[in-house]
Design a protein around this motif. Structure first.
Motif, PDB file in Angstrom:
ATOM      1  N   ARG A  61     -33.135 -12.354  13.242  1.00  0.00           N
ATOM      2  CA  ARG A  61     -33.117 -12.236  14.861  1.00  0.00           C
ATOM      3  C   ARG A  61     -32.374 -12.918  15.427  1.00  0.00           C
ATOM      4  NH1 ARG A  61     -38.611 -11.342  16.404  1.00  0.00           N
ATOM      5  NH2 ARG A  61     -37.660 -11.347  18.558  1.00  0.00           N
ATOM      6  N   PRO A  62     -31.151 -11.912  15.764  1.00  0.00           N
ATOM      7  CA  PRO A  62     -30.151 -12.528  16.637  1.00  0.00           C
ATOM      8  C   PRO A  62     -30.445 -13.065  17.862  1.00  0.00           C
ATOM      9  CG  PRO A  62     -29.349 -10.367  15.333  1.00  0.00           C
ATOM     10  CD  PRO A  62     -30.771 -10.649  15.288  1.00  0.00           C
ATOM     11  N   ASP A  63     -31.601 -12.335  18.562  1.00  0.00           N
ATOM     12  CA  ASP A  63     -31.970 -12.504  19.781  1.00  0.00           C
ATOM     13  C   ASP A  63     -32.525 -14.229  19.807  1.00  0.00           C
ATOM     14  OD1 ASP A  63     -34.047 -11.829  18.158  1.00  0.00           O
ATOM     15  OD2 ASP A  63     -35.172 -11.201  20.044  1.00  0.00           O
ATOM     16  N   LEU A  64     -33.228 -14.569  18.993  1.00  0.00           N
ATOM     17  CA  LEU A  64     -33.846 -15.704  18.889  1.00  0.00           C
ATOM     18  C   LEU A  64     -32.852 -16.866  18.226  1.00  0.00           C
ATOM     19  CD1 LEU A  64     -37.215 -14.919  16.928  1.00  0.00           C
ATOM     20  CD2 LEU A  64     -36.859 -15.098  19.321  1.00  0.00           C
ATOM     21  N   ALA A  65     -31.888 -16.414  17.493  1.00  0.00           N
ATOM     22  CA  ALA A  65     -30.865 -17.346  16.925  1.00  0.00           C
ATOM     23  C   ALA A  65     -29.875 -17.489  18.063  1.00  0.00           C
ATOM     24  CB  ALA A  65     -30.179 -16.720  15.794  1.00  0.00           C
ATOM     25  N   SER A  66     -29.526 -16.632  19.031  1.00  0.00           N
ATOM     26  CA  SER A  66     -28.577 -16.902  19.759  1.00  0.00           C
ATOM     27  C   SER A  66     -29.289 -17.666  21.096  1.00  0.00           C
ATOM     28  CB  SER A  66     -28.281 -15.464  20.531  1.00  0.00           C
ATOM     29  OG  SER A  66     -27.434 -15.788  21.629  1.00  0.00           O
ATOM     30  N   PHE A  67     -30.602 -17.395  21.570  1.00  0.00           N
ATOM     31  CA  PHE A  67     -31.300 -18.310  22.429  1.00  0.00           C
ATOM     32  C   PHE A  67     -31.308 -19.576  22.025  1.00  0.00           C
ATOM     33  CE2 PHE A  67     -35.142 -19.970  24.020  1.00  0.00           C
ATOM     34  CZ  PHE A  67     -35.047 -20.014  25.332  1.00  0.00           C
ATOM     35  N   GLY A  68     -31.720 -19.914  20.727  1.00  0.00           N
ATOM     36  CA  GLY A  68     -32.204 -21.346  20.288  1.00  0.00           C
ATOM     37  C   GLY A  68     -30.699 -22.085  20.300  1.00  0.00           C
ATOM     38  N   THR A  69     -29.480 -21.330  19.878  1.00  0.00           N
ATOM     39  CA  THR A  69     -28.201 -22.063  19.763  1.00  0.00           C
ATOM     40  C   THR A  69     -27.931 -22.743  21.043  1.00  0.00           C
ATOM     41  OG1 THR A  69     -27.519 -20.645  17.910  1.00  0.00           O
ATOM     42  CG2 THR A  69     -25.856 -21.698  18.966  1.00  0.00           C
ATOM     43  N   ASN A  70     -28.151 -21.706  22.053  1.00  0.00           N
ATOM     44  CA  ASN A  70     -27.717 -22.159  23.500  1.00  0.00           C
ATOM     45  C   ASN A  70     -28.636 -23.275  23.889  1.00  0.00           C
ATOM     46  OD1 ASN A  70     -25.524 -20.029  24.049  1.00  0.00           O
ATOM     47  ND2 ASN A  70     -26.993 -18.607  24.522  1.00  0.00           N
ATOM     48  N   LEU A  71     -29.698 -23.084  23.735  1.00  0.00           N
ATOM     49  CA  LEU A  71     -30.745 -24.319  23.999  1.00  0.00           C
ATOM     50  C   LEU A  71     -30.271 -25.769  23.358  1.00  0.00           C
ATOM     51  CD1 LEU A  71     -33.429 -24.974  25.653  1.00  0.00           C
ATOM     52  CD2 LEU A  71     -34.599 -24.125  23.301  1.00  0.00           C
ATOM     53  N   ILE A  72     -29.968 -25.502  22.015  1.00  0.00           N
ATOM     54  CA  ILE A  72     -29.281 -26.763  21.360  1.00  0.00           C
ATOM     55  C   ILE A  72     -28.056 -27.253  22.153  1.00  0.00           C
ATOM     56  CG2 ILE A  72     -28.060 -27.631  19.390  1.00  0.00           C
ATOM     57  CD1 ILE A  72     -29.710 -25.435  17.644  1.00  0.00           C
ATOM     58  N   TYR A  73     -27.299 -26.680  22.584  1.00  0.00           N
ATOM     59  CA  TYR A  73     -26.111 -27.092  23.409  1.00  0.00           C
ATOM     60  C   TYR A  73     -26.480 -27.531  24.734  1.00  0.00           C
ATOM     61  CZ  TYR A  73     -23.421 -24.156  20.173  1.00  0.00           C
ATOM     62  OH  TYR A  73     -22.581 -23.771  18.838  1.00  0.00           O
TER      63      TYR A  73
END
Length: 463
Positions: free
Chosen positions: A322-334
């Protein structure tokens, strides 16, 4: 898993002993803590090595990487992406296999030795009169035993170098330190208000300005530079094991006494991974035209989610691309890591690091159980009010996956996984509570270290 009951008994007994040690304030000699850790880990390593069940990645990713080194091949490419880090640990795998040690022992020997070395390092990280108590508690940490002796995951290798970098960076003096003690932004704003933007620029970056003065040698400069370079060297080795120790760098830098030592640390931190990358043709048999492919494989992180936290509730508890969830979560981590650095910037750098790692665990979209070991040495060394509820909670969740779910066939395992992964959401508020909320400003608790000084502040010790 054949020895799940024995392993579970050992782990539960260890937790009880660790809690009793906390209650009774036991402070055994450090050698006793190390010996306890050795006995526990060697026992579980032995039963795991002779077990009929072996972790999939341990056999299908790590073992091919070690065998590739043994054959003189690139471990990243020969393992077909199963190993997607620098080849440092596969070199050790290859040496142990060359000695004829069976893989079931050789692969775990690397992580068990590293985890045993972490026991005295946790004592050094904690410092103070309770140092040996913290070492004993890490020696009995159930998650550390599971990751190092059962799974053979390489987190302990990254941690042993990362924690050693913190110990070296802190240097001599009191174990408690303040983080940022000078508000550079406020100084710049005051300068702009008084002198204007144009006149303030040379006062900041010009000759004799703030930056220039910070880079000038001071008393004991050579010793401080060596300390920074050695801390960076150790952190670079941590990054050679895995990429996640990048989150440890801010805390390490704040423990160093001045800008020059931090520059030295950053230089050597980056130099070590570059060395292992550049020497691939010499040590791993990688041709020069294969190096771009190796770099691309190391950089490639597939957006697999659904193992832990909030993402399983979007995937019905199964793994999913799920690139959408992975991308959102990665930005949230930063975003959350930057927020943690700002909130804890005046805290002890170890507390700031604990906050960074715990906030990562709360918001990450993808995680294996081994990731939960990241914060363990730091949280045990400087425990918070909810430290042990968090330690016990993540150990129970991980232990269920390692000890119980491995008793079933594939179909039943996937059914249990869907429940287990979604249940992990209960861990998130506990991990959030375990953050060092009451220790956000070390400068308010005592004397802060002077700028450029190696002396530590006298700050209230953690519980």
């Amino acid at each position: 898993m054949d020895y799940a009951v024995l392993t579970g008994i050992v782990l539960v007994a260890g937790v009880i002993l660790a809690l009793v040690a906390q209650w009774r304030d036991w402070r055994p000699p450090l050698i006793v803590a190390v010996l306890v850790g050795v006995v526990v880990r060697v026992l579980i390593m032995y039963t795991s090595a002779i077990d009929s069940w072996q972790p999939v990645d341990f056999m299908e990713s790590f073992k091919p990487a070690g065998e590739a080194v043994l054959r003189g091949q690139d471990p990243v490419l020969a393992s077909e992406g199963g190993w997607h880090f620098l080849p440092t640990i596969p070199y050790v795998y290859g040496i142990l296999l060359w000695f004829g040690i069976p893989w079931e022992y050789a692969g775990r020997l690397v992580t068990v030795v590293a985890d045993i070395a972490l026991i005295p390092l946790v004592a050094k990280l904690a410092g103070g009169p309770k140092a040996s108590l913290r070492a004993l508690q890490y020696a009995l940490s159930p998650l550390a035993v599971l990751i190092a002796a059962v799974h053979g995951q390489v987190e302990p290798v990254a941690l042993v170098f990362g924690v050693a970098a913190f110990v070296v960076a802190r240097g001599p003096g009191a174990p408690e330190r303040a983080g940022m003690v000078t508000d550079v932004a406020a100084k710049v704003r005051r300068g702009v208000a008084v002198y204007g933007v144009r006149a303030s620029i040379p006062r900041v970056i010009g000759r004799g300005g703030m930056l220039h003065r910070a880079l000038l040698p001071g008393p004991g400069d050579l010793a401080v530079l060596k300390r920074g370079a050695l801390a960076g060297l150790l952190m670079g080795l941590a990054l050679c094991a895995k990429s996640w120790p990048i989150w440890l760098i801010p805390g390490m830098l704040l423990l160093l006494p001045n800008l020059r030592s931090r520059v030295a640390a950053m230089f050597t931190t980056g130099l070590v991974p570059l060395f292992f990358l550049a020497t691939l043709p010499i040590f791993a048999g990688t041709s020069l035209n294969q190096i771009p492919a190796v770099i691309n494989t190391i950089r490639d992180i597939r957006p697999i989610v659904g193992e832990y936290g909030w993402t399983p509730w979007f995937t019905n508890g199964d793994w999913a691309l799920r690139p959408d969830l992975a991308s959102f979560g990665t930005n949230l981590i930063y975003l959350c890591v930057v927020a943690a650095i700002l909130i804890w910037r005046r805290a002890d750098p170890i507390d700031m690091t604990t906050a960074i790692l715990l906030v990562f665990m709360v918001v990450t979209p993808r995680l294996g159980a081994q990731y939960l070991l990241w914060f363990m040495p730091f949280l045990i060394a400087r425990p918070t009010r909810f430290a042990w509820p968090a330690i016990i909670a993540v150990s129970l969740w991980s232990g269920y996956g390692y000890l119980y779910m491995t008793q079933f066939d594939v179909n039943e395992w996937w059914h249990l996984h869907s429940l287990w992964s979604r249940a992990s959401i209960v861990l998130l508020p506990i991990l959030a509570l375990a953050m060092p909320w009451e220790r956000r400003d070390a400068t308010a608790s005592g004397l802060a270290p002077a700028v450029g000084s190696t002396a530590g502040a006298k700050i209230t010790s953690p519980a």
